[in-house]
Design an enzyme around this catalytic site. Structure first.
Site, mmCIF file in Angstrom:
data_model
loop_
_atom_site.group_PDB
_atom_site.id
_atom_site.type_symbol
_atom_site.label_atom_id
_atom_site.label_comp_id
_atom_site.label_asym_id
_atom_site.label_seq_id
_atom_site.Cartn_x
_atom_site.Cartn_y
_atom_site.Cartn_z
ATOM 1 N N GLU A 181 -9.221 -0.338 8.890
ATOM 2 C CA GLU A 181 -10.378 0.173 8.143
ATOM 3 C C GLU A 181 -11.735 -0.372 8.603
ATOM 4 O OE1 GLU A 181 -9.312 -0.564 4.034
ATOM 5 O OE2 GLU A 181 -7.757 0.979 4.078
ATOM 6 N N GLU B 134 0.253 5.935 6.584
ATOM 7 C CA GLU B 134 0.329 5.571 5.161
ATOM 8 C C GLU B 134 0.357 6.803 4.260
ATOM 9 O OE1 GLU B 134 -2.544 2.559 4.051
ATOM 10 O OE2 GLU B 134 -2.398 1.560 5.989
HETATM 11 C C1 XIL Z 1 -2.049 -1.818 -0.564
HETATM 12 C C2 XIL Z 1 -0.642 -2.151 -1.045
HETATM 13 O O1 XIL Z 1 0.104 -0.979 -1.144
HETATM 14 C C3 XIL Z 1 -0.713 -2.850 -2.361
HETATM 15 O O2 XIL Z 1 0.592 -3.267 -2.748
HETATM 16 C C4 XIL Z 1 -1.650 -4.041 -2.258
HETATM 17 O O3 XIL Z 1 -1.793 -4.623 -3.505
HETATM 18 C C5 XIL Z 1 -3.011 -3.618 -1.771
HETATM 19 O O4 XIL Z 1 -2.865 -2.958 -0.540
HETATM 20 N N1 XIL Z 1 -4.717 1.040 2.754
HETATM 21 C C6 XIL Z 1 -4.076 0.032 3.434
HETATM 22 C C7 XIL Z 1 -3.007 -0.739 2.764
HETATM 23 O O5 XIL Z 1 -4.305 -0.131 4.637
HETATM 24 O O6 XIL Z 1 -2.943 -2.062 3.233
HETATM 25 C C8 XIL Z 1 -3.135 -0.725 1.267
HETATM 26 O O7 XIL Z 1 -1.967 -1.319 0.740
HETATM 27 C C9 XIL Z 1 -3.320 0.683 0.765
HETATM 28 C C10 XIL Z 1 -4.547 1.325 1.353
#
Ligand code: XIL
Length: 359
Positions: free
Chosen positions: A150, A266
């Site tokens: 990000e 994701e």
């Molecule tokens: C999220 C996880 O799913 C949660 O369990 C944690 O509390 C916070 O992070 N984008 C990303 C991930 O790159 O690392 C994030 O994951 C969700 C959004």
């Protein structure tokens, strides 16, 4: 028990077995036939629950830790590198013949207090030490890493700069990206080095601008010789943002033309918080979620993407149940993922299967 009753029972058991045998194979198998890796994000602390773990063992060829490979887990105190939280995931993956992706070496959050408190001039050395220290432990066990997560600024938050405001960007500007990738390359020559980001799929001006920003930043990095090899597209997809294949496809073609692999890292589908709640609305909601997943995944696959991970596999354990912008005010479960809590395959599961089969 009378013989006849036993025969009937035996016959129905057989029928049930046959039905099971005719059931579609797991997604990992359907995907693998086309050379596609399918996987999901997981939480180590839930692996002891069979309802959570069994479908993950069955359906996924790839795993990515939701939190266990973030900075605060891997280097909670300066110089103390540990795989304590990650190790159960690596062991689970070994048992189930799965590969593990790393997520994520450098991010603007999930940092331990000691990093937040470090004086800016120390951050360059801290970043290098983290990347090198982690990869020294995971080399040979994790072959695919989100090196930076990000880094691109959201256009509505920062209209005039490409780079997200973070401690890394403040201390080093775009140079922190090059530093992270160069350090990773030196520490693990075999790993695929990925830059991962979100907000890149939709057909609206905000995504157009975010795509343009990412392309600019990548061109700069590649021009300076930074060893970025792939782009991870998170694909957390809000249903209230429009999606049409062509702008997304054109963007993927630009990435591929730069010599980069593309991954969907994701995937999940975010319904508007006001989505209807009645039981009878579920089929329509699931159909909309499935249609969006199919559109995005089939577009990506047509443009050469060969790795697809959902962020979780079954609805009850989706991070969206907790994430404030997506969380349902009434506490109802999101329907963002391929399976329900009983492990049943939802329309989104079938949408992914069809996309993997090229239908
Ligand atoms: C999220 C996880 O799913 C949660 O369990 C944690 O509390 C916070 O992070 N984008 C990303 C991930 O790159 O690392 C994030 O994951 C969700 C959004």
């Amino acid at each position: 028990m009378p013989i006849r009753r036993r025969a009937v029972l035996g016959a129905s058991l057989l029928a049930a077995r046959r039905a099971a045998a005719q059931e579609l194979p797991p997604l990992r198998e359907i995907a693998a036939r086309r050379g596609i890796g399918f996987g999901t994000a997981i939480h180590a602390r839930l692996l002891g629950e069979a309802a959570y773990a069994a479908p993950i063992a069955r359906e996924a060829a790839l795993l990515v830790p939701e939190g266990e490979a973030k900075w605060d887990s891997l280097q909670p105190r300066e110089g103390r590198f540990t795989l304590e939280e990650l190790e159960p995931i690596l062991r689970f993956a070994d048992r189930n013949a799965q590969a593990v992706r790393g997520h994520t070496l450098v991010w603007h959050t999930a940092l331990p207090a000691w990093v937040w408190q470090a004086p800016a001039p120390r951050l360059r050395g801290i970043l290098e030490a983290h990347v090198a220290g982690v990869l020294a432990l995971t080399r040979g066990r994790i072959a695919d890493w989100d090196v930076v997560n990000e880094p691109i600024a959201d256009p509505d938050v920062l209209p005039h700069q490409d780079l997200r405001d973070s401690i890394w960007a403040r201390a080093m500007g775009e140079g922190y990206l090059d530093l992270a990738f160069r350090t990773a390359r030196a520490a693990d020559p075999a790993a695929r080095l990925v830059l991962n980001d979100y907000g890149l799929e939709a057909s609206w001006p905000r995504a157009d601008e975010k795509r343009a920003r990412l392309l600019r930043v990548l061109r700069g990095m590649l021009g300076r010789g930074a060893p970025v090899q792939a782009v991870g597209i998170q694909a957390h997809m809000p249903l209230d943002q429009p999606f049409a294949p062509s702008p997304f496809a054109a963007f993927l073609r630009q990435l591929r033309a730069m010599g980069l692999d593309v991954l969907l890292t994701e995937l999940d589908v975010i319904e508007p918080a006001g989505a209807p709640l009645r039981e009878e609305d579920i089929p329509a909601r699931d159909a909309a979620v499935a249609a969006r997943a199919h559109a995005v995944v089939s577009t990506a696959l047509a443009e050469g993407c060969r790795t697809v991970l959902t962020w979780g596999l079954a609805d009850p354990w989706s991070w969206l149940n907790l994430w404030p912008p997506a969380r349902r005010p009434d506490g109802a479960e999101v329907r963002a993922l391929p399976l329900d809590g009983a492990g049943r395959r939802k329309p989104m599961w079938h949408a992914l299967a069809r996309a993997f089969e090229g239908r």
